[in-house]
Design a protein around this motif. Sequence first.
Motif, PDB file in Angstrom:
ATOM      1  N   SER A  22      -8.479  15.326  -6.389  1.00  0.00           N
ATOM      2  CA  SER A  22      -7.982  15.640  -5.077  1.00  0.00           C
ATOM      3  C   SER A  22      -8.640  14.510  -3.955  1.00  0.00           C
ATOM      4  O   SER A  22      -7.694  14.267  -2.988  1.00  0.00           O
ATOM      5  N   PHE A  23      -9.727  14.264  -3.986  1.00  0.00           N
ATOM      6  CA  PHE A  23     -10.193  13.329  -2.941  1.00  0.00           C
ATOM      7  C   PHE A  23      -9.177  12.064  -3.149  1.00  0.00           C
ATOM      8  O   PHE A  23      -9.183  11.419  -1.939  1.00  0.00           O
ATOM      9  N   THR A  24      -9.147  11.759  -4.147  1.00  0.00           N
ATOM     10  CA  THR A  24      -8.626  10.072  -4.400  1.00  0.00           C
ATOM     11  C   THR A  24      -7.057  10.248  -3.910  1.00  0.00           C
ATOM     12  O   THR A  24      -6.635   9.479  -3.274  1.00  0.00           O
ATOM     13  N   PHE A  25      -6.258  11.439  -4.453  1.00  0.00           N
ATOM     14  CA  PHE A  25      -5.056  11.348  -3.738  1.00  0.00           C
ATOM     15  C   PHE A  25      -4.864  11.592  -2.339  1.00  0.00           C
ATOM     16  O   PHE A  25      -3.911  10.866  -1.812  1.00  0.00           O
ATOM     17  N   ILE A  26      -5.767  12.592  -1.901  1.00  0.00           N
ATOM     18  CA  ILE A  26      -5.709  12.739  -0.390  1.00  0.00           C
ATOM     19  C   ILE A  26      -6.080  11.540   0.387  1.00  0.00           C
ATOM     20  O   ILE A  26      -5.606  11.075   1.486  1.00  0.00           O
ATOM     21  N   HIS A  27      -6.999  10.880  -0.128  1.00  0.00           N
ATOM     22  CA  HIS A  27      -7.410   9.393   0.663  1.00  0.00           C
ATOM     23  C   HIS A  27      -6.328   8.531   0.649  1.00  0.00           C
ATOM     24  O   HIS A  27      -6.167   7.811   1.414  1.00  0.00           O
ATOM     25  N   GLN A  28      -5.831   8.210  -0.644  1.00  0.00           N
ATOM     26  CA  GLN A  28      -4.804   7.260  -0.533  1.00  0.00           C
ATOM     27  C   GLN A  28      -3.556   7.604   0.080  1.00  0.00           C
ATOM     28  O   GLN A  28      -2.835   6.768   0.894  1.00  0.00           O
ATOM     29  N   LEU A  29      -3.145   8.899   0.372  1.00  0.00           N
ATOM     30  CA  LEU A  29      -2.097   9.349   1.193  1.00  0.00           C
ATOM     31  C   LEU A  29      -2.444   9.088   2.671  1.00  0.00           C
ATOM     32  O   LEU A  29      -1.335   8.431   3.392  1.00  0.00           O
ATOM     33  N   SER A  30      -3.699   9.155   3.070  1.00  0.00           N
ATOM     34  CA  SER A  30      -4.057   8.887   4.322  1.00  0.00           C
ATOM     35  C   SER A  30      -3.766   7.475   4.736  1.00  0.00           C
ATOM     36  O   SER A  30      -3.674   6.854   5.881  1.00  0.00           O
ATOM     37  N   ILE A  31      -4.076   6.365   3.812  1.00  0.00           N
ATOM     38  CA  ILE A  31      -4.094   5.010   4.028  1.00  0.00           C
ATOM     39  C   ILE A  31      -2.857   4.346   3.413  1.00  0.00           C
ATOM     40  O   ILE A  31      -2.556   2.872   3.932  1.00  0.00           O
ATOM     41  N   GLY A  32      -2.260   5.108   2.827  1.00  0.00           N
ATOM     42  CA  GLY A  32      -0.859   4.546   2.156  1.00  0.00           C
ATOM     43  C   GLY A  32      -1.049   3.751   0.951  1.00  0.00           C
ATOM     44  O   GLY A  32      -2.100   3.355   0.386  1.00  0.00           O
ATOM     45  N   TRP A  33       0.151   3.802  -0.022  1.00  0.00           N
ATOM     46  CA  TRP A  33       0.134   3.235  -1.375  1.00  0.00           C
ATOM     47  C   TRP A  33       0.472   2.055  -1.479  1.00  0.00           C
ATOM     48  O   TRP A  33       0.874   1.435  -2.678  1.00  0.00           O
ATOM     49  N   GLU A  34       0.866   1.254  -0.139  1.00  0.00           N
ATOM     50  CA  GLU A  34       1.306  -0.090  -0.296  1.00  0.00           C
ATOM     51  C   GLU A  34       0.313  -1.065  -0.898  1.00  0.00           C
ATOM     52  O   GLU A  34       0.855  -2.114  -1.618  1.00  0.00           O
ATOM     53  N   GLU A  35      -0.835  -1.065  -0.490  1.00  0.00           N
ATOM     54  CA  GLU A  35      -1.792  -1.791  -0.939  1.00  0.00           C
ATOM     55  C   GLU A  35      -3.113  -1.299  -1.594  1.00  0.00           C
ATOM     56  O   GLU A  35      -3.406  -0.128  -1.395  1.00  0.00           O
ATOM     57  N   ASN A  36      -3.769  -1.808  -2.403  1.00  0.00           N
ATOM     58  CA  ASN A  36      -4.880  -1.526  -3.296  1.00  0.00           C
ATOM     59  C   ASN A  36      -4.688  -0.207  -4.003  1.00  0.00           C
ATOM     60  O   ASN A  36      -5.368   0.744  -3.972  1.00  0.00           O
ATOM     61  N   TYR A  37      -3.385  -0.066  -4.585  1.00  0.00           N
ATOM     62  CA  TYR A  37      -3.073   1.115  -5.505  1.00  0.00           C
ATOM     63  C   TYR A  37      -3.678   1.091  -6.719  1.00  0.00           C
ATOM     64  O   TYR A  37      -3.600   1.991  -7.386  1.00  0.00           O
ATOM     65  N   LEU A  38      -4.132  -0.153  -7.380  1.00  0.00           N
ATOM     66  CA  LEU A  38      -4.411  -0.221  -8.720  1.00  0.00           C
ATOM     67  C   LEU A  38      -5.865   0.643  -8.911  1.00  0.00           C
ATOM     68  O   LEU A  38      -5.801   1.635  -9.853  1.00  0.00           O
TER      69      LEU A  38
END
Length: 547
Positions: A503-519
């Motif tokens: 949950s924390f990872t998914f929410i954090h990535q939604l807030s900053i976007g998936w364009e960069e550092n998605y690996l």
Amino acid sequence: MSIFQRKPLNALLAETNEEGEYTLKKTLGPYKLVALGLGAIIGAGLFSITGIAAGSYAGPAITISFLIAATGCCFAGLCYAEFASMLPVAGSAYTYSYATLGEFIAWVIGWDLVLEYAVGAATVSISWSRYIIKLLEGFQIYLPAEYTACPWDGGIVNLPAAIIIILMSLLLIRGTEGSSFVNSIIVFLKIAVVLVFIILGWQFIRTENYVPYIPDNTGVWGSYGFSGIIRAAAIVFFAFIGFDAVSTAAQETKNPRKNMPIGILGSLLICTILYMLFAHVLTGVTNYAAFQGRDGIAPVALAIDQMGTVLPDGSIQPVFPWLNKAIILAILAGYSSVILVMLLGQSRVFYSMSRDGLLPKSFSRIHPKYRTPFKSNITFLVVISVFTLFVPAHVVGELTSIGTLLAFIIVCAGILVMRKKMPDAPRAFKTPWVPVVPVLGILICLFMMFFLPFDTWIRLILWMLLGHNIYVFYGSRHSKLGATKNNNILSWIGLGIAIFLFSFTFIHQLSIGWEENYLFPAILLLIALIHIVLYSSKLIFAISHKK
């Protein structure tokens, strides 16, 4: 056996009175304990992050940030002091939690302390590497760049960082008597240089640098203003890490019931006074805005250049140019002593956990001559030195702060439990104003944790998930209090941690976007899903097996 079964107080006190070839040697008195605490506290934080916190978050009000951070440490320190005088055994917060909150919480705090000690030592060693390079460059000696930085910083390996870890580990293997003597010399040097900076710098304070004392908030949460002061307090909290490391050497202390509180509270008080004076001079000599960006990494060197005569063209001719090299030497000495005490604390925590059966027996093997846990020291010599070769400091620095804050919270909670469960247990020192002091310690530390970056929380959850796996598949099955098998509570806890990580990872990535550092987030989500399936399967199997 319940995972919350407590280790009997009599068994802990019996460990204190053990003697013989395979027990730790008692060599530390009150003055050496205070020196041990000063050696751990004064170092990386004072000489580096003070400028960063002032320049980007608090301005001249960094002194208030130090006071807030010190207040939280003081409440936790009073709780540590009672535990240390009551349970003078190696292991620090781990041992205290085992006696009050039970085995599982003790495991959590013991695993969490790795972030404070081992990861903290790695962080400081990487910074030590940078300063030794600066010192050598002052003598026209230049090391190959590819061997002084990790791959993420443009190099191949960070050899100086690994070398200092190896040297400090070898020193510890020979015993704390010799290492505490060396540490006392280093502490004297550091305090002398800090006092020289304060005394010499005081005459060059420009009062206009204190205006405004609390800069207006820029509109961004944590950028100056009240929120900036609190965020700076959470950051400079790293500068106070170490006073609790004194308690890990309890089994090597003479008269620990009397001397442990002196060592813990004495070192914390001295450091708080020095930090506030140091920060006051630092921001008085140089405007806080000068510490923004890259210059904030070495604020003392920048401030020394401002101690001088103003020339007609507006530039400043330093009066004490010799002080720059002396400061770098002090920083190197400070970093060395911090690494020394952090490695000492880490090996003693794992020593205690191994004796309790939660870790393999090799971590509690005592050297027949030096009477130190040499195999534990060697293990961390290898692991941390390899770690420092390839990992950048910014990845691990904030983990150290959040791990230590969590440890302090558990210790404060332990006092509340201990007073209720064991009110008549003998104590040489009692925390005053219970429950006010422990509750305030919990609230202040938790408050500072909330101001740390979101991704730091994600790394903490990931670390706790790894530790939970080790406890489930090894520690709970080898505990000397009795094996715990097929415990559904552990499966539910593991499932909960995995869900939190996802949950924390998914929410954090939604807030900053998936364009960069998605690996990296993708790897974290995969890890979380695997553990969700693993612990769900264990629960389903346990439920169906009962039927």
